[in-house]
Design a protein around this motif. Structure first.
Motif: not given
Length: 307
Positions: A155-163, A177-192
């Motif tokens: 089994y294999g997987e490659l995914s990319f995460y963003g806010t 309406h609460n931006d502080a509730a999110y995890s503010a990731l830089d871009g959408r190329d954070n790999p898993y």
């Protein structure tokens, strides 16, 4: 149910306006899972939490939101004479899409009081710190990627995460309406990434694997400027299961090593060291008799830098 006490203060000095020693309804979830079409399926959890957050007057408010969600497309093909399952996956919690129960999203304990995360007087004890992949991004991000499962072995997987905002806001906890509730990731190329080998024989099955993630994140979600902190989580895991009638037995274990490059936090005086490390070990064993009566025993240890 959570037992609460009046006149206790949260970490920010606010007092809880709850009844003395009366049981409080904590929350509930509704799950929907299964096939949508021959090539699409989903796992969707909706949760109502009666003790979700502190209001400005110090009372505890309630909230309904999308919880763990995994939506996928799937195809099948013959590859090297063996069955190959492959597809695309969209989810809002890294490891919730995993096939096994050893990764963090499905790890023990399965539930806990919301008062613990509020810093309040109730709730079961839990570690003060945890690696980012161990629930630190749950329901605040959106990840899209591809996966394969060959011959029921590899089994294999490659995914990319963003806010989890804008187009993907519906996958978040719904604090519109609460931006502080999110995890503010830089871009959408954070790999898993995920790689595992599975072996079945008779009533037995064994999996050994690895997974991990690299995330660039702003520590203050309301200020998305300047450098980011980088978290690199690398993990090993394994699972053994014995499934028979009337006995069911399972063991899951994982070890996570996290390296923290605190470029933003250190520059703003939020940490003593520019780099830190955090290591988590978990092991769980479960037994079920006649699929009715069971018990679970778990052990965990979290150690790391003193910062």
């Amino acid at each position: 149910l959570s037992m609460t006490h009046v006149d206790k203060q949260s970490s920010n000095g606010q007092k809880y306006m709850l009844r003395q020693n009366d049981p409080q309804f904590d929350g509930m979830s509704v799950f929907a899972a299964g096939k949508i079409t021959d090539h699409a399926g989903a796992f969707i959890q909706m949760t109502y939490e009666n003790l979700d957050h502190l209001r400005s007057d110090g009372s505890v408010g309630h909230h309904s939101h999308v919880d763990n969600t995994d939506i996928r497309l799937v195809g099948r093909h013959d590859f090297l004479g063996k069955d190959l399952i492959f597809g695309l996956d969209l989810n809002n919690n890294p490891t919730v899409q995993d096939v096994w129960n050893s990764s963090p999203a499905w790890g023990y304990p399965f539930n806990g009081s919301k008062l613990t995360s509020l810093g309040g007087p109730g709730g079961a004890p839990k570690p003060s710190f945890s690696t980012l992949i161990d629930g630190g991004l749950a329901q605040t991000v959106a990840g899209l990627g591809g996966y394969f499962f060959w011959d029921r072995h590899l089994y294999g997987e490659l995914s990319f995460y963003g806010t989890g905002d804008k187009t993907f806001r519906l996958l978040s906890e719904g604090v519109w309406h609460n931006d502080a509730a999110y995890s503010a990731l830089d871009g959408r190329d954070n790999p898993y990434w995920r790689l595992a080998w599975n072996q079945d024989w008779g009533s037995h099955s064994l999996m050994v694997g690895t997974y991990g993630m690299q995330v660039n994140i702003y520590p203050d979600a309301t200020n998305r400027s300047g450098p980011t902190d980088r978290y690199t989580d690398t993990a090993l895991d394994a699972q053994y299961q014995f499934l028979s009638d009337p006995h069911v037995f399972g063991v899951q274990t994982t070890y996570i090593h996290e390296k923290q490059d605190l470029n933003n936090t250190f520059a703003n005086g939020g940490s003593t060291n520019p780099t830190n490390r955090l290591n988590t070990f978990k092991a769980k064993a479960s037994y079920l008799y006649d699929r009715k009566y069971g018990a679970t025993l778990a052990y965990f240890q979290t150690i790391g830098s003193a910062d």
